[in-house]
Design a protein around this motif. Sequence first.
Motif, short mmCIF file in Angstrom:
data_model
loop_
_atom_site.label_atom_id
_atom_site.label_comp_id
_atom_site.label_asym_id
_atom_site.label_seq_id
_atom_site.Cartn_x
_atom_site.Cartn_y
_atom_site.Cartn_z
N ASP A 1 8.03 13.81 -5.12
CA ASP A 1 7.90 13.42 -6.53
C ASP A 1 7.20 12.08 -6.72
OD1 ASP A 1 9.24 15.74 -7.11
OD2 ASP A 1 11.18 14.77 -7.47
N ASN A 2 7.23 11.24 -5.69
CA ASN A 2 6.73 9.87 -5.84
C ASN A 2 5.50 9.56 -5.00
OD1 ASN A 2 8.84 8.33 -7.63
ND2 ASN A 2 10.02 9.66 -6.26
N GLN A 3 4.89 10.58 -4.42
CA GLN A 3 3.75 10.30 -3.55
C GLN A 3 2.56 9.73 -4.32
OE1 GLN A 3 1.86 13.86 -1.79
NE2 GLN A 3 3.39 15.04 -2.89
N THR B 1 -0.89 5.02 -5.45
CA THR B 1 -1.43 4.05 -6.41
C THR B 1 -1.11 2.62 -5.99
OG1 THR B 1 -1.17 5.67 -8.17
CG2 THR B 1 -1.42 3.37 -8.84
N ALA B 2 0.04 2.45 -5.33
CA ALA B 2 0.46 1.10 -4.94
C ALA B 2 -0.33 0.56 -3.75
CB ALA B 2 1.94 1.11 -4.60
N LEU B 3 -1.02 1.41 -3.04
CA LEU B 3 -1.76 0.97 -1.85
C LEU B 3 -3.02 0.21 -2.25
CD1 LEU B 3 -1.48 4.26 0.26
CD2 LEU B 3 -0.32 2.09 0.73
N PRO B 4 -3.42 -0.79 -1.45
CA PRO B 4 -4.67 -1.50 -1.71
C PRO B 4 -5.85 -0.51 -1.70
CG PRO B 4 -3.39 -2.61 -0.02
CD PRO B 4 -2.71 -1.31 -0.28
N LYS C 1 -1.55 7.50 5.82
CA LYS C 1 -0.71 6.94 4.76
C LYS C 1 0.76 7.29 4.98
CE LYS C 1 -4.41 7.20 1.30
NZ LYS C 1 -4.90 7.90 0.08
N THR C 2 1.00 8.51 5.40
CA THR C 2 2.38 8.93 5.65
C THR C 2 2.98 8.18 6.82
OG1 THR C 2 1.81 11.14 4.84
CG2 THR C 2 3.88 10.93 6.04
#
Lengths: 95, 166
Positions: free
Chosen positions: A48-50, A55-58, A70-71
């Motif tokens: 649900d939050n991926q 979006t939070a990643l630079p 990323k995972t």
Amino acid sequence: MAVLADSDRQRIWRGVMRLWSATRDPLPAMLKTDIKAAVDATDQWIEDNQASYNTALPIAFRTNATLAQKTLLFCAVAAMRVSAAFLRALLGEVD
Amino acid sequence: MARTVVSLTPGSADFPASNFPQLSQIDATRRRLVLAYDAATDEAAWWTFAAPQGLTAPITAIITYFMASATSGSVRFECVVEAVTDGDAIDLDAADSFDATNNAGATVPATQGNPDQISIILTNNDSMTAQDMVRVKINRDADGTTGTDDAAGDCYVTLIEIRDSG
């Protein structure tokens, strides 16, 4: 990416119970079903939050890293919150 | 009067080809041997002994255990008996003759690591009599076939006593 198959969630469930047994980590007021439900909830939360995580990643990492990278990064940061030894067991070496 | 027939230790267990409890040594200093029965998969081990002279029913298996992690919930074990008598018509290299299951469970101790005992009355004992070659199979009923087994994590079995009424 979809949620994990229940067979894979069961593998996690069995694995964490074996790890906590091996380390004699007390599990107060938790039954087998409670731990399985927690595995299910964690997987669903990740699903649900991926988008929010992405979006939070630079921007450089977000646009160039693969989904697997990323995972893995997510897992590595979470593993360090358990302990450096646990992260070392995953990555091989942590200076 | 109750009498101990035989004491079965983790080190003297035999194991099937798969789904068996791991023989483990708990704590490097205290070196306590246990059979670690999994919480998610039914696992079994068995022991062989001679039924002693004067064996008198009822026969009971008393399992001494402690939990690796759990402080709540229940564990359940099944005990299955095979008693082979001199002259039985059984091909021992191709068959077994285990009787129907016996089972019992208990609420685990509220303190992790504390011991507890489960008594299983061996009503189904394959007509065990003195001098029989006996095999006793003990498995944790992790999938709850015969009753509730909801305690999380491994169950460490340290000793099994087979007792008769003397």
